[in-house]
Design an enzyme around this catalytic site. Structure first.
Site, PDB file in Angstrom:
ATOM      1  N   GLU A   1     107.048 -54.577  60.399  1.00 45.33           N
ATOM      2  CA  GLU A   1     107.132 -53.778  61.626  1.00 45.33           C
ATOM      3  C   GLU A   1     108.400 -52.936  61.589  1.00 45.33           C
ATOM      4  O   GLU A   1     109.440 -53.399  61.141  1.00 45.33           O
ATOM      5  CB  GLU A   1     107.147 -54.738  62.830  1.00 45.33           C
ATOM      6  CG  GLU A   1     107.066 -54.077  64.172  1.00 45.33           C
ATOM      7  CD  GLU A   1     106.948 -55.096  65.329  1.00 45.33           C
ATOM      8  OE1 GLU A   1     106.166 -56.058  65.216  1.00 45.33           O
ATOM      9  OE2 GLU A   1     107.674 -54.926  66.314  1.00 45.33           O
TER      10      GLU A   1
ATOM     11  N   ASP B   1     110.467 -50.595  64.364  1.00 42.90           N
ATOM     12  CA  ASP B   1     110.456 -50.410  65.819  1.00 42.90           C
ATOM     13  C   ASP B   1     111.462 -49.439  66.387  1.00 42.90           C
ATOM     14  O   ASP B   1     112.648 -49.552  66.085  1.00 42.90           O
ATOM     15  CB  ASP B   1     110.917 -51.718  66.502  1.00 42.90           C
ATOM     16  CG  ASP B   1     109.898 -52.791  66.478  1.00 42.90           C
ATOM     17  OD1 ASP B   1     108.726 -52.476  66.588  1.00 42.90           O
ATOM     18  OD2 ASP B   1     110.313 -53.959  66.351  1.00 42.90           O
TER      19      ASP B   1
ATOM     20  N   GLU C   1     112.392 -48.949  70.429  1.00 44.52           N
ATOM     21  CA  GLU C   1     112.100 -49.341  71.813  1.00 44.52           C
ATOM     22  C   GLU C   1     113.136 -48.684  72.706  1.00 44.52           C
ATOM     23  O   GLU C   1     114.324 -48.689  72.391  1.00 44.52           O
ATOM     24  CB  GLU C   1     112.184 -50.870  71.996  1.00 44.52           C
ATOM     25  CG  GLU C   1     111.096 -51.618  71.278  1.00 44.52           C
ATOM     26  CD  GLU C   1     111.120 -53.120  71.553  1.00 44.52           C
ATOM     27  OE1 GLU C   1     111.886 -53.575  72.436  1.00 44.52           O
ATOM     28  OE2 GLU C   1     110.374 -53.830  70.875  1.00 44.52           O
TER      29      GLU C   1
ATOM     30  N   THR D   1     116.357 -50.693  67.913  1.00 44.69           N
ATOM     31  CA  THR D   1     115.589 -50.569  66.664  1.00 44.69           C
ATOM     32  C   THR D   1     115.550 -51.911  65.958  1.00 44.69           C
ATOM     33  O   THR D   1     116.463 -52.732  66.108  1.00 44.69           O
ATOM     34  CB  THR D   1     116.210 -49.532  65.702  1.00 44.69           C
ATOM     35  OG1 THR D   1     117.519 -49.984  65.324  1.00 44.69           O
ATOM     36  CG2 THR D   1     116.323 -48.156  66.349  1.00 44.69           C
TER      37      THR D   1
ATOM     38  N   ARG E   1     116.875 -57.955  62.964  1.00 44.70           N
ATOM     39  CA  ARG E   1     117.701 -56.905  62.354  1.00 44.70           C
ATOM     40  C   ARG E   1     117.916 -55.795  63.376  1.00 44.70           C
ATOM     41  O   ARG E   1     117.687 -54.617  63.090  1.00 44.70           O
ATOM     42  CB  ARG E   1     116.995 -56.339  61.126  1.00 44.70           C
ATOM     43  CG  ARG E   1     116.759 -57.358  60.028  1.00 44.70           C
ATOM     44  CD  ARG E   1     116.349 -56.641  58.762  1.00 44.70           C
ATOM     45  NE  ARG E   1     116.167 -57.560  57.670  1.00 44.70           N
ATOM     46  CZ  ARG E   1     114.976 -57.963  57.216  1.00 44.70           C
ATOM     47  NH1 ARG E   1     113.876 -57.516  57.777  1.00 44.70           N
ATOM     48  NH2 ARG E   1     114.900 -58.791  56.205  1.00 44.70           N
ATOM     49  N   GLU E   2     118.365 -56.181  64.567  1.00 44.33           N
ATOM     50  CA  GLU E   2     118.469 -55.216  65.649  1.00 44.33           C
ATOM     51  C   GLU E   2     119.703 -54.325  65.517  1.00 44.33           C
ATOM     52  O   GLU E   2     120.790 -54.811  65.198  1.00 44.33           O
ATOM     53  CB  GLU E   2     118.564 -55.942  67.000  1.00 44.33           C
ATOM     54  CG  GLU E   2     117.381 -56.823  67.328  1.00 44.33           C
ATOM     55  CD  GLU E   2     117.503 -58.252  66.793  1.00 44.33           C
ATOM     56  OE1 GLU E   2     118.482 -58.536  66.056  1.00 44.33           O
ATOM     57  OE2 GLU E   2     116.622 -59.066  67.099  1.00 44.33           O
TER      58      GLU E   2
ATOM     59  N   TRP F   1     114.154 -58.922  80.846  1.00 44.82           N
ATOM     60  CA  TRP F   1     115.230 -58.808  79.851  1.00 44.82           C
ATOM     61  C   TRP F   1     115.737 -57.396  79.596  1.00 44.82           C
ATOM     62  O   TRP F   1     116.825 -57.212  79.054  1.00 44.82           O
ATOM     63  CB  TRP F   1     114.794 -59.422  78.517  1.00 44.82           C
ATOM     64  CG  TRP F   1     113.553 -58.803  77.923  1.00 44.82           C
ATOM     65  CD1 TRP F   1     112.276 -59.215  78.132  1.00 44.82           C
ATOM     66  CD2 TRP F   1     113.475 -57.668  77.057  1.00 44.82           C
ATOM     67  NE1 TRP F   1     111.401 -58.402  77.445  1.00 44.82           N
ATOM     68  CE2 TRP F   1     112.106 -57.452  76.774  1.00 44.82           C
ATOM     69  CE3 TRP F   1     114.434 -56.808  76.492  1.00 44.82           C
ATOM     70  CZ2 TRP F   1     111.666 -56.414  75.958  1.00 44.82           C
ATOM     71  CZ3 TRP F   1     113.998 -55.771  75.677  1.00 44.82           C
ATOM     72  CH2 TRP F   1     112.613 -55.584  75.414  1.00 44.82           C
TER      73      TRP F   1
ATOM     74  N   GLY G   1     120.195 -57.060  80.433  1.00 46.60           N
ATOM     75  CA  GLY G   1     119.750 -58.405  80.093  1.00 46.60           C
ATOM     76  C   GLY G   1     118.853 -59.037  81.148  1.00 46.60           C
ATOM     77  O   GLY G   1     118.708 -60.259  81.181  1.00 46.60           O
TER      78      GLY G   1
ATOM     79  N   ARG H   1     126.597 -64.708  65.787  1.00 44.66           N
ATOM     80  CA  ARG H   1     125.177 -65.020  65.666  1.00 44.66           C
ATOM     81  C   ARG H   1     124.825 -65.595  64.295  1.00 44.66           C
ATOM     82  O   ARG H   1     123.996 -66.482  64.169  1.00 44.66           O
ATOM     83  CB  ARG H   1     124.395 -63.732  65.912  1.00 44.66           C
ATOM     84  CG  ARG H   1     122.908 -63.884  65.777  1.00 44.66           C
ATOM     85  CD  ARG H   1     122.287 -62.548  66.157  1.00 44.66           C
ATOM     86  NE  ARG H   1     120.869 -62.515  65.935  1.00 44.66           N
ATOM     87  CZ  ARG H   1     120.146 -61.411  65.996  1.00 44.66           C
ATOM     88  NH1 ARG H   1     120.737 -60.265  66.289  1.00 44.66           N
ATOM     89  NH2 ARG H   1     118.855 -61.444  65.790  1.00 44.66           N
TER      90      ARG H   1
HETATM   91  C1  LIG Z   1     122.313 -49.583  81.519  1.00 47.47           C
HETATM   92  O1  LIG Z   1     123.542 -49.132  82.019  1.00 47.47           O
HETATM   93  C2  LIG Z   1     124.577 -50.088  81.980  1.00 47.47           C
HETATM   94  C3  LIG Z   1     125.803 -49.499  82.655  1.00 47.47           C
HETATM   95  O2  LIG Z   1     126.208 -48.332  82.001  1.00 47.47           O
HETATM   96  C4  LIG Z   1     124.847 -50.486  80.522  1.00 47.47           C
HETATM   97  O3  LIG Z   1     125.780 -51.545  80.489  1.00 47.47           O
HETATM   98  C5  LIG Z   1     123.553 -50.940  79.859  1.00 47.47           C
HETATM   99  O4  LIG Z   1     123.771 -51.173  78.494  1.00 47.47           O
HETATM  100  C6  LIG Z   1     122.490 -49.880  80.037  1.00 47.47           C
HETATM  101  N1  LIG Z   1     121.249 -50.169  79.339  1.00 47.47           N
HETATM  102  C7  LIG Z   1     120.475 -51.209  79.584  1.00 47.47           C
HETATM  103  C8  LIG Z   1     119.171 -51.234  78.860  1.00 47.47           C
HETATM  104  O5  LIG Z   1     120.753 -52.124  80.361  1.00 47.47           O
END
Ligand SMILES: *[C@@H]1O[C@H](CO)[C@@H](O)[C@H](O)[C@H]1NC(C)=O
Ligand SMILES: *[C@@H]1O[C@H](CO)[C@@H](O)[C@H](O)[C@H]1NC(C)=O
Ligand SMILES: *[C@@H]1O[C@H](CO)[C@@H](O)[C@H](O)[C@H]1NC(C)=O
Ligand SMILES: *[C@@H]1O[C@H](CO)[C@@H](O)[C@H](O)[C@H]1NC(C)=O
Ligand SMILES: *[C@@H]1O[C@H](CO)[C@@H](O)[C@H](O)[C@H]1NC(C)=O
Length: 299
Positions: free
Chosen positions: A105, A107, A109, A123, A133-134, A199, A203, A284
């Site tokens: 794969e 990727d 995203e 990726t 392997r991000e 997620w 996060g 990690r």
């Molecule tokens: C969204 O924005 C925050 C604040 O700039 C950042 O920490 C974060 O990495 C960004 N992206 C995602 C997918 O949360």
């Protein structure tokens, strides 16, 4: 596989019946030639006679499409305009994948974010079922304001991820040093827009705001030059017919690698826009980093 065989033969028959001029017109960016919408119950749509494809996500479902063909190596360019505004919790994917166990794969995203906060481009490369392997990046533009070209180059020597033709990541074939490389499983192109509020954004701290649904991602101007694999295992790299939207097949990709200008761009992106690299995640991989992260003996 067998359905691919027959629909391909069928369209070759049709092509034979068409005039050359309409063949050229049909190849001018009609996404119906290369893709089918596979899920989403009407949320994915071909618009404007296939010049534009829309994926949509609401509180019931996302949507997705895939290529009609399977490939063994190729270069695939797609213009994408991502969900604008508050896209937190949404994920748009554009990737190659084989099927079955121990799959390969490659990727892209795109992880959405709150209004005004930057998208994350995620990726990954899986070979023989193993990913981990991000690498993640920010972009140097707002990917929701217009279309930008996202490309995957995959030949026998390297995989290169490009954004507007600028290389952001390279994964080199180091099989000779024992690093598995996607080289013998055919892959299709897939894309989807779905909900990953658990997620995707910070996060999972920022959830999808469903009152702003539906969320839409748009696609256009696909360009593919690739080796198409048929059900009987014959691979054609001529890129005539459906895989190529350019009138003349372009085989540059088969040997393409980064030149010194490409390397300078790659360093620029990695220095200024990379936000995560598995290769430098020492916590990690406390038992030693993956082999491909160590300097190659031959380079
Ligand atoms: C969204 O924005 C925050 C604040 O700039 C950042 O920490 C974060 O990495 C960004 N992206 C995602 C997918 O949360
Ligand atoms: C989804 O959203 C629609 C429109 O906002 C709403 O009427 C419906 O109740 C929602 N459905 C679910 C399962 O949340
Ligand atoms: C592909 O190659 C790998 C070694 O790189 C091997 O283990 C695997 O069995 C091969 N798969 C197929 C489908 O040929
Ligand atoms: C969700 O979006 C609506 C409409 O834009 C807004 O009024 C509301 O405050 C948002 N909810 C949250 C939790 O941000
Ligand atoms: C062939 O494709 C490469 C990128 O893979 C591009 O740089 C080059 O301009 C293309 N050549 C032609 C004649 O279209």
């Amino acid at each position: 596989m067998s359905s691919f065989c027959c629909s391909f033969r069928f369209s070759m028959m049709l092509l034979g019946l068409l005039l050359a001029s309409s063949l050229m017109a049909a190849s001018a960016g009609d996404l119906n030639q290369d893709f089918i919408i596979t899920w989403g119950n009407g949320r994915g749509q071909m618009l404007d006679n296939g010049q534009l494809l829309m994926l949509s996500l609401d509180n019931v479902s996302g949507s997705g499409f895939q290529s009609k063909n399977e490939f063994l190596f190729g270069r695939f360019d797609m213009q994408i305009k991502l969900v604008p505004g508050n896209s937190a919790g949404t994920v748009t994917t554009f990737y190659l994948s084989s099927q079955g166990d121990n799959h390969d794969e490659i990727d892209f995203e795109f992880l959405g974010n709150s209004s005004g906060d930057p998208y994350t481009v995620h990726t990954n490369v899986f070979s023989q079922g193993k990913g981990n392997r991000e690498q993640q990046f920010k972009l140097w533009f707002d990917p929701t304001k217009g279309f930008h070209t996202y490309s995957i180059l995959w030949n026998s020597q390297q995989i290169i991820f490009l954004v507007d033709k600028i290389p952001i990541r390279e994964f080199t074939n180091r099989e000779s040093e024992g690093v598995p490389y996607p080289h013998n499983q055919t892959m299709k192109i897939y894309s989807s827009l779905w909900d990953a509020e658990n997620w995707a954004t910070r996060g999972g701290l920022v959830k999808t705001n469903w009152t702003e649904a539906p969320f839409n991602t748009y696609y256009r101007n696909f360009n593919g030059n690739a080796c198409v694999v048929s059900s009987i295992g014959v691979s054609s790299c001529d890129s005539n017919s459906k895989t190529s939207t350019s009138a003349v097949s372009n085989k540059t990709w088969q040997t393409q690698q980064l030149d010194s200008k490409g390397r300078r761009y790659l360093r620029w992106v990695q220095k200024n826009y990379m936000i995560y690299n598995y290769c430098t995640d020492y916590k990690r991989f406390s038992n030693g980093r993956p082999r491909e992260c160590k300097r190659s003996k031959s380079h």
